[in-house]
Design a protein around this motif. Structure first.
Motif, PDB file in Angstrom:
ATOM      1  N   SER A 260       0.849  -1.130   0.155  1.00  0.00           N
ATOM      2  CA  SER A 260       0.032  -0.222  -0.063  1.00  0.00           C
ATOM      3  C   SER A 260       1.068   1.369  -0.077  1.00  0.00           C
ATOM      4  O   SER A 260       0.477   2.259  -0.615  1.00  0.00           O
ATOM      5  N   SER A 261       1.856   1.357   0.531  1.00  0.00           N
ATOM      6  CA  SER A 261       2.758   2.323   0.613  1.00  0.00           C
ATOM      7  C   SER A 261       3.521   2.722  -0.612  1.00  0.00           C
ATOM      8  O   SER A 261       3.902   3.607  -0.977  1.00  0.00           O
ATOM      9  N   ALA A 262       3.728   1.552  -1.308  1.00  0.00           N
ATOM     10  CA  ALA A 262       4.464   1.572  -2.666  1.00  0.00           C
ATOM     11  C   ALA A 262       3.358   2.026  -3.720  1.00  0.00           C
ATOM     12  O   ALA A 262       3.730   2.815  -4.781  1.00  0.00           O
ATOM     13  N   LEU A 263       2.180   1.874  -3.499  1.00  0.00           N
ATOM     14  CA  LEU A 263       1.295   2.126  -4.394  1.00  0.00           C
ATOM     15  C   LEU A 263       0.246   3.335  -4.336  1.00  0.00           C
ATOM     16  O   LEU A 263       0.038   4.176  -5.233  1.00  0.00           O
ATOM     17  N   ILE A 264       0.101   3.728  -3.012  1.00  0.00           N
ATOM     18  CA  ILE A 264      -0.618   4.772  -2.379  1.00  0.00           C
ATOM     19  C   ILE A 264       0.360   5.877  -2.009  1.00  0.00           C
ATOM     20  O   ILE A 264       1.048   5.789  -1.058  1.00  0.00           O
ATOM     21  N   ASP A 265       0.123   7.133  -2.596  1.00  0.00           N
ATOM     22  CA  ASP A 265       1.400   8.223  -2.257  1.00  0.00           C
ATOM     23  C   ASP A 265       0.372   9.092  -1.161  1.00  0.00           C
ATOM     24  O   ASP A 265       0.371  10.168  -1.544  1.00  0.00           O
ATOM     25  N   SER A 266       0.075   8.403  -0.205  1.00  0.00           N
ATOM     26  CA  SER A 266      -0.718   9.177   0.868  1.00  0.00           C
ATOM     27  C   SER A 266      -0.010   8.903   2.245  1.00  0.00           C
ATOM     28  O   SER A 266      -0.321   7.433   2.591  1.00  0.00           O
ATOM     29  N   ALA A 273      -2.843   2.214   7.355  1.00  0.00           N
ATOM     30  CA  ALA A 273      -2.579   0.811   7.231  1.00  0.00           C
ATOM     31  C   ALA A 273      -1.717   0.000   7.884  1.00  0.00           C
ATOM     32  O   ALA A 273      -1.815  -1.159   8.212  1.00  0.00           O
ATOM     33  N   SER A 274      -0.741   0.792   8.527  1.00  0.00           N
ATOM     34  CA  SER A 274       0.168   0.383   9.620  1.00  0.00           C
ATOM     35  C   SER A 274      -0.345  -0.063  10.726  1.00  0.00           C
ATOM     36  O   SER A 274       0.263  -0.985  11.750  1.00  0.00           O
ATOM     37  N   SER A 278       0.848  -3.333  13.437  1.00  0.00           N
ATOM     38  CA  SER A 278       1.585  -2.615  14.707  1.00  0.00           C
ATOM     39  C   SER A 278       0.361  -2.704  16.014  1.00  0.00           C
ATOM     40  O   SER A 278       0.938  -2.719  17.177  1.00  0.00           O
ATOM     41  N   VAL A 279      -0.950  -3.005  15.477  1.00  0.00           N
ATOM     42  CA  VAL A 279      -1.988  -3.182  16.655  1.00  0.00           C
ATOM     43  C   VAL A 279      -3.061  -4.320  16.488  1.00  0.00           C
ATOM     44  O   VAL A 279      -2.915  -5.062  17.423  1.00  0.00           O
ATOM     45  N   VAL A 280      -3.398  -4.628  15.393  1.00  0.00           N
ATOM     46  CA  VAL A 280      -4.242  -5.377  15.339  1.00  0.00           C
ATOM     47  C   VAL A 280      -3.874  -7.008  15.422  1.00  0.00           C
ATOM     48  O   VAL A 280      -4.340  -7.654  15.838  1.00  0.00           O
ATOM     49  N   THR A 281      -2.656  -7.170  14.807  1.00  0.00           N
ATOM     50  CA  THR A 281      -2.022  -8.352  14.955  1.00  0.00           C
ATOM     51  C   THR A 281      -1.940  -8.841  16.438  1.00  0.00           C
ATOM     52  O   THR A 281      -2.128  -9.890  16.916  1.00  0.00           O
ATOM     53  N   GLN A 282      -1.386  -7.836  17.248  1.00  0.00           N
ATOM     54  CA  GLN A 282      -1.413  -8.142  18.766  1.00  0.00           C
ATOM     55  C   GLN A 282      -2.612  -8.426  19.536  1.00  0.00           C
ATOM     56  O   GLN A 282      -2.683  -9.072  20.333  1.00  0.00           O
ATOM     57  N   LEU A 283      -3.765  -7.419  19.006  1.00  0.00           N
ATOM     58  CA  LEU A 283      -5.165  -7.812  19.310  1.00  0.00           C
ATOM     59  C   LEU A 283      -5.614  -9.262  19.178  1.00  0.00           C
ATOM     60  O   LEU A 283      -6.004  -9.750  19.972  1.00  0.00           O
TER      61      LEU A 283
END
Length: 311
Positions: A260-266, A273-274, A278-283
């Protein structure tokens, strides 16, 4: 070009949204996620430590993974919540570098632990008669300590390289925590070595564990397919279901953010997306292991029963 400033005292974390009306919602959401994550992983650690039936390598590694998840999410979310509550987006130069370092350490430890857990499942299924000998207590402790040592070396290499960079007067980070890639983008000095180091070490420290996981599961699938009994195949695969789900979530979200960081210049959309890795996986890890693992379900019921009716 803005002049470089070697004496930067603060960076500014722009967070996930610059809309003031969204801040209470973001605060409530991430506070809830943080508390649920801490509680869920603490329950796993407590359930494993209190149940002698779970004093085996698989759950020893799971306990360490849960503790690591607590450390990883604590590195990022509390500072974000404080910034929202105080309406102050600043983070000190030292605090930012510390955040970069600890995120890299705990992210790398998670990566290594998932590979070690895959090896544990490989030995259990492909070499069951040698399992106790190979996966002895001494070996398991060494694997955890080695994972921590490798992760610290990895993080320190990047952090020391960041220390050599100079920054411009624009020190706004379009993220909710200090991410290495975002810091490199803010630098006014030449970042060729930093970027080269990121790509090289990322390939090495992420690629090798991922290759080990894939190789382990190739051998596992090959061994399971040779089992004649359908029940035996199901039992063998069920022991890997939780770990495979966590691996898919961790690497899937990580690669998703990278793409997403490569395709979306935002930068804002990349920051959102991060949240996935950084959060959802641990949840989700505690839910995955508690819902997909029969032993963990029994341990939770036993632990909750002790809490309700203490002796």
């Amino acid at each position: 070009m803005e002049t470089a400033n070697q004496t930067i005292s603060d960076f500014f974390l722009l967070g996930l949204s610059d809309d003031p009306a969204m801040q209470p919602l973001i605060f409530s959401l991430f506070l809830s996620i943080y508390l649920i994550t801490i509680l869920g992983n603490l329950l796993i650690i407590q359930a494993v430590s209190c149940n002698s039936n779970l004093h085996v390598p698989m759950y020893f590694f799971l306990s360490n993974l849960s503790f690591n998840d607590i450390c990883l999410i604590t590195t990022t979310i509390p500072k974000m919540l404080v910034n929202i509550q105080t309406q102050d987006q600043s983070i000190s130069y030292t605090g930012c570098l510390s955040q970069v370092c600890f995120v890299l350490i705990f992210g790398s430890v998670e990566n290594c632990l998932l590979a070690v857990m895959a090896y544990d499942r490989y030995v259990a299924i492909c070499h069951p008669l040698k399992y106790i000998v190979i996966m002895n207590q001494h070996f398991c402790v060494i694997m955890v300590l080695l994972s921590l040592f490798i992760s610290i070396v990895h993080a320190l290499l990047h952090t020391l390289m960041v220390l050599s960079m100079s920054f411009c007067t624009d020190v706004e980070i379009p993220h909710f925590f200090c991410e290495l890639a975002q810091l490199i983008k803010l630098a006014c000095s030449d970042t060729f070595i930093n970027n080269l180091l990121v790509y090289t070490l990322s390939t090495l420290f992420a690629g090798v564990p991922l290759f080990g996981i894939i190789l382990s599961y190739i051998h596992i699938v090959s061994s399971v397919l040779r089992i004649s009994s359908l029940g035996g195949k199901y039992k063998a695969f069920s022991t890997c279901a939780s770990h495979l789900s966590v691996v898919s979530l961790f690497y899937g979200t990580g690669f998703g953010v990278y793409i997403s960081s490569a395709l979306i210049d935002s930068p804002k959309k990349t920051a959102v997306a991060s949240v996935m890795y950084s959060v959802v996986t641990q949840l989700m890890n505690p839910f995955i292991y508690s819902l997909k693992n029969k032993d963990m379900k029994k341990a939770f019921r036993k632990f909750i029963g002790v809490l309700k009716f203490p002796v």
